[in-house]
Design an enzyme around this catalytic site. Structure first.
Site, PDB file in Angstrom:
ATOM      1  N   ASP A   9       2.070 -75.161  -3.231  1.00 43.92           N
ATOM      2  CA  ASP A   9       1.831 -74.125  -3.061  1.00 43.92           C
ATOM      3  C   ASP A   9       3.831 -72.924  -3.041  1.00 43.92           C
ATOM      4  O   ASP A   9       3.150 -71.526  -2.241  1.00 43.92           O
ATOM      5  CB  ASP A   9       1.038 -72.932  -2.961  1.00 43.92           C
ATOM      6  CG  ASP A   9      -0.125 -73.029  -3.751  1.00 43.92           C
ATOM      7  OD1 ASP A   9      -0.614 -74.420  -4.387  1.00 43.92           O
ATOM      8  OD2 ASP A   9      -1.389 -73.160  -3.779  1.00 43.92           O
ATOM      9  N   ASP A  47      -0.389 -72.115  -7.848  1.00 45.93           N
ATOM     10  CA  ASP A  47      -1.622 -71.352  -7.989  1.00 45.93           C
ATOM     11  C   ASP A  47      -1.393 -70.453  -9.197  1.00 45.93           C
ATOM     12  O   ASP A  47      -0.002 -70.052  -9.714  1.00 45.93           O
ATOM     13  CB  ASP A  47      -1.471 -70.225  -6.539  1.00 45.93           C
ATOM     14  CG  ASP A  47      -2.566 -69.736  -6.188  1.00 45.93           C
ATOM     15  OD1 ASP A  47      -4.655 -70.219  -6.039  1.00 45.93           O
ATOM     16  OD2 ASP A  47      -2.932 -68.995  -5.683  1.00 45.93           O
ATOM     17  N   HIS A  49      -3.335 -67.627 -11.214  1.00 48.92           N
ATOM     18  CA  HIS A  49      -4.303 -66.347 -11.925  1.00 48.92           C
ATOM     19  C   HIS A  49      -4.376 -66.136 -12.630  1.00 48.92           C
ATOM     20  O   HIS A  49      -2.919 -65.633 -13.651  1.00 48.92           O
ATOM     21  CB  HIS A  49      -4.143 -66.264 -11.110  1.00 48.92           C
ATOM     22  CG  HIS A  49      -5.029 -66.514  -9.259  1.00 48.92           C
ATOM     23  ND1 HIS A  49      -5.592 -67.527  -8.754  1.00 48.92           N
ATOM     24  CD2 HIS A  49      -4.418 -66.083  -7.882  1.00 48.92           C
ATOM     25  CE1 HIS A  49      -5.993 -67.368  -8.082  1.00 48.92           C
ATOM     26  NE2 HIS A  49      -4.507 -67.390  -7.314  1.00 48.92           N
ATOM     27  N   HIS A  53      -7.575 -61.740 -11.639  1.00 50.15           N
ATOM     28  CA  HIS A  53      -8.537 -62.953 -11.169  1.00 50.15           C
ATOM     29  C   HIS A  53      -9.704 -62.240 -10.186  1.00 50.15           C
ATOM     30  O   HIS A  53      -9.593 -61.214  -9.453  1.00 50.15           O
ATOM     31  CB  HIS A  53      -7.721 -63.405 -10.541  1.00 50.15           C
ATOM     32  CG  HIS A  53      -8.324 -65.292 -10.254  1.00 50.15           C
ATOM     33  ND1 HIS A  53      -7.990 -65.714  -8.832  1.00 50.15           N
ATOM     34  CD2 HIS A  53      -8.818 -65.844 -10.811  1.00 50.15           C
ATOM     35  CE1 HIS A  53      -9.375 -66.496  -8.816  1.00 50.15           C
ATOM     36  NE2 HIS A  53      -9.359 -67.232 -10.435  1.00 50.15           N
ATOM     37  N   HIS A  82      -1.841 -61.481  -7.354  1.00 47.39           N
ATOM     38  CA  HIS A  82      -0.706 -62.590  -6.551  1.00 47.39           C
ATOM     39  C   HIS A  82      -0.456 -63.773  -7.516  1.00 47.39           C
ATOM     40  O   HIS A  82      -1.324 -64.490  -7.983  1.00 47.39           O
ATOM     41  CB  HIS A  82      -0.498 -63.482  -5.360  1.00 47.39           C
ATOM     42  CG  HIS A  82      -1.734 -64.515  -4.726  1.00 47.39           C
ATOM     43  ND1 HIS A  82      -2.830 -63.852  -4.460  1.00 47.39           N
ATOM     44  CD2 HIS A  82      -2.119 -65.701  -4.958  1.00 47.39           C
ATOM     45  CE1 HIS A  82      -3.668 -64.655  -5.161  1.00 47.39           C
ATOM     46  NE2 HIS A  82      -3.808 -65.659  -5.032  1.00 47.39           N
ATOM     47  N   LYS A 107      -3.577 -74.799 -10.212  1.00 43.02           N
ATOM     48  CA  LYS A 107      -5.576 -74.239  -9.555  1.00 43.02           C
ATOM     49  C   LYS A 107      -5.482 -72.954  -9.873  1.00 43.02           C
ATOM     50  O   LYS A 107      -4.856 -72.368  -9.625  1.00 43.02           O
ATOM     51  CB  LYS A 107      -5.213 -75.117  -8.939  1.00 43.02           C
ATOM     52  CG  LYS A 107      -4.445 -74.673  -7.321  1.00 43.02           C
ATOM     53  CD  LYS A 107      -4.761 -75.547  -6.031  1.00 43.02           C
ATOM     54  CE  LYS A 107      -3.697 -74.880  -4.995  1.00 43.02           C
ATOM     55  NZ  LYS A 107      -4.349 -73.797  -4.558  1.00 43.02           N
ATOM     56  N   CYS A 152      -4.605 -73.189   1.659  1.00 35.81           N
ATOM     57  CA  CYS A 152      -4.389 -74.462   0.260  1.00 35.81           C
ATOM     58  C   CYS A 152      -4.168 -75.537   1.198  1.00 35.81           C
ATOM     59  O   CYS A 152      -4.556 -76.993   0.507  1.00 35.81           O
ATOM     60  CB  CYS A 152      -2.921 -74.229  -0.115  1.00 35.81           C
ATOM     61  SG  CYS A 152      -4.122 -72.413  -1.335  1.00 35.81           S
TER      62      CYS A 152
HETATM   63 ZN   LIG Z   1      -4.744 -68.181  -5.654  1.00 42.62          ZN
END
Ligand SMILES: [Zn+2]
Length: 198
Positions: A9, A47, A49, A53, A82, A107, A152
């Protein structure tokens, strides 16, 4: 040639100026790039989204970022909005050497569930597919770097150790959020899972 560097990330929103900035997140980019040259394979996670989310505090009336709520799959920390798909915040840090990546795995793309780990979503059973990729390439020794150490990176490293990989976290190439003791907890959990902290 069985050693993979997994970069977690390294995205604009997790760096200073971003929506969920990790202190010093941008300071590790150059050293992560340098580390890539010695790896048999490089994997980047991203990351990723959808807007609105379910991990965003903005989607829960009366809730603020860093509060914890119960989701059907367990406790979930709420975050500022984010890494929304297609936004600049979701892009990798501009100085990260993405050319060297063999695989970019995204993800957190399902609305109803977050995914800290690169291996499993936060229900800890829905696979991302990364395990199969690494095994089919014979990559058994994994080194983790990136953001954030206590979320993470830690969840990814712990899952990797549980799956039987040899796992090292290069703490000098990670930065943490460290909210409410989360860093100490993450270090204990990583050590208990058999992760080597370097
Ligand atoms: Zn996230």
């Amino acid at each position: 040639m069985n050693h993979a560097l997994i970069v977690i990330d390294m995205q604009n929103d997790f760096c200073p100026g971003g929506a969920l900035a990790v202190t010093g997140g941008d300071q590790i980019v150059a050293d992560i790039n340098a580390k890539m040259s010695g790896a048999s394979a490089v994997v980047l996670t991203q990351d990723w989204h959808p807007a609105q989310h379910s991990s965003f505090a903005s989607q829960h009336a009366g809730r603020a970022p860093l509060e914890v709520i119960d989701m059907p799959y367990g406790p979930q920390v709420l975050w500022p909005d984010h890494c929304v798909q297609g936004t600049r915040g979701a892009e990798f840090h501009p100085e990260l050497n993405t050319d060297r990546a063999d695989l970019i795995i995204r993800k957190g793309f399902r609305h109803q569930i977050d995914s800290y780990s690169a291996f499993f979503e936060n229900d800890q059973r829905t696979p991302t597919g990364l395990e199969g990729y690494l095994r089919s390439r014979g990559l058994t020794e994994l080194e983790f770097v990136g953001l954030a150490t206590d979320f993470c990176v830690a969840w990814s490293a712990i899952d990797a150790a549980k799956l039987g990989f040899s796992v090292r976290v290069l703490t000098g190439l990670c930065r943490s959020i460290d909210h409410d003791g989360s860093m100490a907890q993450a270090e204990d959990a990583m050590r208990a899972a058999g992760v080597t902290l370097v």
